[in-house]
Design a protein around this motif. Sequence first.
Motif, PDB file in Angstrom:
ATOM      1  N   ALA A   1      30.560  52.409  41.920  1.00  0.00           N
ATOM      2  CA  ALA A   1      29.187  52.056  42.263  1.00  0.00           C
ATOM      3  C   ALA A   1      28.223  52.468  41.148  1.00  0.00           C
ATOM      4  O   ALA A   1      27.241  51.758  40.860  1.00  0.00           O
ATOM      5  CB  ALA A   1      28.793  52.716  43.583  1.00  0.00           C
TER       6      ALA A   1
ATOM      7  N   PHE B   1      27.708  49.690  38.528  1.00  0.00           N
ATOM      8  CA  PHE B   1      26.825  48.600  38.952  1.00  0.00           C
ATOM      9  C   PHE B   1      25.364  49.038  38.939  1.00  0.00           C
ATOM     10  O   PHE B   1      24.492  48.305  38.475  1.00  0.00           O
ATOM     11  CB  PHE B   1      27.215  48.126  40.349  1.00  0.00           C
ATOM     12  CG  PHE B   1      28.457  47.284  40.388  1.00  0.00           C
ATOM     13  CD1 PHE B   1      28.380  45.901  40.309  1.00  0.00           C
ATOM     14  CD2 PHE B   1      29.701  47.863  40.491  1.00  0.00           C
ATOM     15  CE1 PHE B   1      29.519  45.116  40.333  1.00  0.00           C
ATOM     16  CE2 PHE B   1      30.856  47.086  40.519  1.00  0.00           C
ATOM     17  CZ  PHE B   1      30.767  45.712  40.438  1.00  0.00           C
TER      18      PHE B   1
ATOM     19  N   TYR C   1      31.660  51.811  46.669  1.00  0.00           N
ATOM     20  CA  TYR C   1      32.925  51.070  46.641  1.00  0.00           C
ATOM     21  C   TYR C   1      33.888  51.780  47.584  1.00  0.00           C
ATOM     22  O   TYR C   1      34.189  51.318  48.655  1.00  0.00           O
ATOM     23  CB  TYR C   1      33.444  50.985  45.206  1.00  0.00           C
ATOM     24  CG  TYR C   1      34.787  50.294  45.063  1.00  0.00           C
ATOM     25  CD1 TYR C   1      35.094  49.137  45.774  1.00  0.00           C
ATOM     26  CD2 TYR C   1      35.747  50.786  44.176  1.00  0.00           C
ATOM     27  CE1 TYR C   1      36.319  48.496  45.625  1.00  0.00           C
ATOM     28  CE2 TYR C   1      36.963  50.150  44.010  1.00  0.00           C
ATOM     29  CZ  TYR C   1      37.251  49.018  44.741  1.00  0.00           C
ATOM     30  OH  TYR C   1      38.466  48.388  44.582  1.00  0.00           O
TER      31      TYR C   1
ATOM     32  N   ILE D   1      30.696  47.346  47.583  1.00  0.00           N
ATOM     33  CA  ILE D   1      31.381  46.524  46.590  1.00  0.00           C
ATOM     34  C   ILE D   1      32.771  46.194  47.125  1.00  0.00           C
ATOM     35  O   ILE D   1      33.451  47.055  47.686  1.00  0.00           O
ATOM     36  CB  ILE D   1      31.472  47.282  45.254  1.00  0.00           C
ATOM     37  CG1 ILE D   1      30.055  47.543  44.709  1.00  0.00           C
ATOM     38  CG2 ILE D   1      32.322  46.549  44.238  1.00  0.00           C
ATOM     39  CD1 ILE D   1      29.983  48.679  43.721  1.00  0.00           C
TER      40      ILE D   1
ATOM     41  N   ASN E   1      30.651  40.413  43.245  1.00  0.00           N
ATOM     42  CA  ASN E   1      30.197  41.802  43.345  1.00  0.00           C
ATOM     43  C   ASN E   1      28.891  42.008  42.591  1.00  0.00           C
ATOM     44  O   ASN E   1      27.966  42.673  43.088  1.00  0.00           O
ATOM     45  CB  ASN E   1      31.271  42.746  42.797  1.00  0.00           C
ATOM     46  CG  ASN E   1      32.344  43.071  43.802  1.00  0.00           C
ATOM     47  OD1 ASN E   1      32.103  43.078  45.000  1.00  0.00           O
ATOM     48  ND2 ASN E   1      33.543  43.344  43.320  1.00  0.00           N
TER      49      ASN E   1
ATOM     50  N   ARG F   1      26.112  40.424  44.536  1.00  0.00           N
ATOM     51  CA  ARG F   1      25.820  41.157  45.774  1.00  0.00           C
ATOM     52  C   ARG F   1      24.906  42.358  45.489  1.00  0.00           C
ATOM     53  O   ARG F   1      23.901  42.570  46.168  1.00  0.00           O
ATOM     54  CB  ARG F   1      27.125  41.625  46.413  1.00  0.00           C
ATOM     55  CG  ARG F   1      26.948  42.396  47.720  1.00  0.00           C
ATOM     56  CD  ARG F   1      28.291  42.792  48.331  1.00  0.00           C
ATOM     57  NE  ARG F   1      29.071  41.618  48.693  1.00  0.00           N
ATOM     58  CZ  ARG F   1      30.165  41.188  48.048  1.00  0.00           C
ATOM     59  NH1 ARG F   1      30.621  41.859  46.987  1.00  0.00           N
ATOM     60  NH2 ARG F   1      30.805  40.123  48.457  1.00  0.00           N
ATOM     61  N   VAL F   2      25.258  43.135  44.469  1.00  0.00           N
ATOM     62  CA  VAL F   2      24.457  44.323  44.141  1.00  0.00           C
ATOM     63  C   VAL F   2      23.120  43.909  43.536  1.00  0.00           C
ATOM     64  O   VAL F   2      22.074  44.489  43.867  1.00  0.00           O
ATOM     65  CB  VAL F   2      25.232  45.260  43.196  1.00  0.00           C
ATOM     66  CG1 VAL F   2      24.367  46.461  42.810  1.00  0.00           C
ATOM     67  CG2 VAL F   2      26.530  45.743  43.857  1.00  0.00           C
TER      68      VAL F   2
ATOM     69  N   CYS G   1      37.707  49.743  38.209  1.00  0.00           N
ATOM     70  CA  CYS G   1      36.688  49.205  39.108  1.00  0.00           C
ATOM     71  C   CYS G   1      36.655  47.673  39.027  1.00  0.00           C
ATOM     72  O   CYS G   1      36.888  47.108  37.958  1.00  0.00           O
ATOM     73  CB  CYS G   1      35.306  49.753  38.743  1.00  0.00           C
ATOM     74  SG  CYS G   1      35.193  51.555  38.803  1.00  0.00           S
TER      75      CYS G   1
ATOM     76  N   ASP H   1      34.662  45.360  38.275  1.00  0.00           N
ATOM     77  CA  ASP H   1      33.377  45.078  37.646  1.00  0.00           C
ATOM     78  C   ASP H   1      33.575  44.360  36.311  1.00  0.00           C
ATOM     79  O   ASP H   1      34.712  44.133  35.880  1.00  0.00           O
ATOM     80  CB  ASP H   1      32.559  46.369  37.509  1.00  0.00           C
ATOM     81  CG  ASP H   1      33.121  47.343  36.468  1.00  0.00           C
ATOM     82  OD1 ASP H   1      33.930  46.916  35.620  1.00  0.00           O
ATOM     83  OD2 ASP H   1      32.744  48.519  36.511  1.00  0.00           O
TER      84      ASP H   1
END
Length: 258
Positions: A23, A26, A78, A99, A111, A114-115, A240, A242
């Motif tokens: 997290a 992000f 996450y 996430i 992801n 979303r964030v 992650c 990401d």
Amino acid sequence: MVGLALAGQAQAAPRVLSLDQCADQFVLALSPRESIVGLSTRADDPDSRLRAQAKGLPLRRTTLESALAARPQLVVRYWGGDPRFVAQLEQRGVRVVTIQDASDFDGVRANVRRVAAALDRRPQGEAVIARMDARLARSAGAWRGATALYITPGGFTGGQGTLVHQILKSAGLTPTPPGPGYQPVSLEQLALKPPRAVVLGFFDSFMLANNHWGMGRHPVMQRLAARRTVASLPGAMLGCPDPSAAEAVEILAVRAPR
């Protein structure tokens, strides 16, 4: 005027707290620094990709007392925080965004969006995705279908349905073996029939931890790694779901034979 605009933008963004290292990546990539009221205690660890950006920001333990003291409007997570902890935050009016796991780059894009939406930073999210997609486009097909075995220090590989499998494929590699999910690799098979090429993952974290156990320390694995490794991907790009996964693709592509 530009300074005033930026200040207004930071004030408009929600006060955000991240609960775990994934997290953190992000939040650091998408939120105005002034709106970050807390990162996880692992935000500045060696395997945190954006650890340099975490300097000077508060690191907070995952406890209700610590979280509420930060007065967040939004929490990003996450794996951090159990369901009871999350429910307690939501009961107090804190929005929690989770996430999701990703097995491909469409999942990573989802992801980011979303964030970014939760932070009201959609343009910044699209910019992150554009940079990721540019890396993928530059790296596509670099290895022209050559086979390679991905392996971790614990002796596992990532098969179909894992993000690391997609990382190898995006660089033009054919991952082997072809089975699904995370699977143990036979040390005996490695000795009897070594793969043509090896992609190491998390070996930087393994060495940092001074771990004296596991396949990564076995002489067979050490010889194989020395002779057949085409790239060693750092844990910060693999742990992650990401955009750092695209950086791993780029590393692989750069090492492809010309």
